[in-house]
Design a protein around this motif. Structure first.
Motif, short mmCIF file in Angstrom:
data_model
loop_
_atom_site.label_atom_id
_atom_site.label_comp_id
_atom_site.label_asym_id
_atom_site.label_seq_id
_atom_site.Cartn_x
_atom_site.Cartn_y
_atom_site.Cartn_z
N PHE A 284 -68.63 -46.35 -32.38
CA PHE A 284 -68.67 -47.57 -31.81
C PHE A 284 -69.16 -47.62 -30.37
CE2 PHE A 284 -65.63 -48.92 -35.20
CZ PHE A 284 -66.32 -49.70 -35.86
N THR A 285 -68.58 -46.62 -29.52
CA THR A 285 -68.83 -46.28 -28.33
C THR A 285 -70.56 -46.14 -28.05
OG1 THR A 285 -66.83 -45.08 -28.01
CG2 THR A 285 -68.60 -44.61 -26.37
N ASP A 286 -71.08 -45.26 -29.10
CA ASP A 286 -72.58 -45.19 -29.08
C ASP A 286 -73.06 -46.30 -29.46
OD1 ASP A 286 -72.18 -42.53 -28.25
OD2 ASP A 286 -72.33 -41.78 -30.46
N LEU A 287 -72.88 -47.18 -30.38
CA LEU A 287 -73.41 -48.33 -30.77
C LEU A 287 -73.40 -49.25 -29.37
CD1 LEU A 287 -72.19 -48.99 -34.36
CD2 LEU A 287 -74.60 -48.92 -33.84
N ALA A 288 -72.39 -49.45 -28.73
CA ALA A 288 -72.27 -50.31 -27.68
C ALA A 288 -73.32 -49.59 -26.51
CB ALA A 288 -70.69 -50.08 -27.17
N LEU B 292 -73.63 -53.89 -25.60
CA LEU B 292 -72.30 -54.71 -25.86
C LEU B 292 -71.08 -53.89 -25.48
CD1 LEU B 292 -73.29 -56.12 -29.38
CD2 LEU B 292 -73.56 -57.44 -27.04
N SER B 293 -69.93 -54.52 -25.33
CA SER B 293 -68.89 -53.83 -25.35
C SER B 293 -68.40 -53.19 -26.62
CB SER B 293 -67.70 -54.84 -24.82
OG SER B 293 -67.36 -55.53 -25.90
N VAL B 294 -67.40 -52.33 -26.40
CA VAL B 294 -67.03 -51.39 -27.88
C VAL B 294 -66.39 -52.51 -28.64
CG1 VAL B 294 -65.56 -49.65 -28.64
CG2 VAL B 294 -66.89 -49.23 -26.82
N SER B 295 -65.48 -53.31 -28.27
CA SER B 295 -64.81 -54.59 -29.00
C SER B 295 -65.85 -55.37 -29.56
CB SER B 295 -63.73 -55.17 -28.29
OG SER B 295 -64.32 -55.81 -27.08
N ALA B 296 -67.03 -55.72 -28.85
CA ALA B 296 -67.75 -56.51 -29.24
C ALA B 296 -68.81 -56.00 -30.58
CB ALA B 296 -68.73 -57.24 -28.38
N VAL B 297 -69.01 -54.75 -30.37
CA VAL B 297 -69.73 -54.10 -31.52
C VAL B 297 -68.66 -53.89 -32.69
CG1 VAL B 297 -70.58 -51.76 -32.12
CG2 VAL B 297 -71.23 -52.78 -29.86
#
Length: 156
Positions: A20-24, A29-34
């Protein structure tokens, strides 16, 4: 589908283990949004699962073939997928237009194993077969190009 969701799907299709960190980082986006967007895409069935890609040669299944099947009796029930589901060497079954009814992607250990599988397919589904042996696979499992309204996503 929103542009950012298409971007997430494209990234995950290329690397299903992307954090999720890499996607963010990749989407801005933020990690929570991703995380929320990925969960929503899973819930909607856009992302149906995550799988390991297997090196078939390394596990003893170096021979890949496509087997087109056609019922011997055209009036028979169209139930070949159900009749063949128990054969684990069949990796995929596609209903197709044309002379044949289905094309099967199979993986086996040897030409002899392919010959035995073809016999099992013919008997189990009461079909004729036409087989194409794969010599090499320059690419497979490519991520889809997601396009909306004729505008192509940026390439990564």
């Amino acid at each position: 589908m929103e542009e950012i969701d298409r971007r997430i799907v494209t990234l995950l299709a290329k690397d299903g283990r992307m954090s999720f960190t890499d996607l963010a980082r990749e989407t801005g986006l933020s990690v929570s949004a991703v995380h929320q967007r990925v969960r929503r895409l899973e819930k909607r069935g856009v992302l149906r699962g995550y799988a390991a890609l297997v090196d078939h040669e390394a596990v003893g299944l170096p021979l890949t073939a496509f087997v087109s099947i056609k019922p011997i009796d055209p009036a028979a029930a169209d139930d070949a997928p159900e009749r063949l589901a128990h054969l684990g060497a069949i990796e995929a079954c596609h209903s197709v237009a044309g002379d044949e009814s289905y094309i099967l992607k199979v993986r086996v250990a040897s030409p002899g194993a392919l010959e035995e599988l073809l016999s099992q397919i013919r008997v189990a589904a009461n079909v004729s077969t036409r087989t194409t042996v794969v010599l090499s696979t320059p690419y497979e499992h490519r991520a889809p190009e997601l396009i909306e309204a004729g505008v192509e996503d940026e390439k990564t």
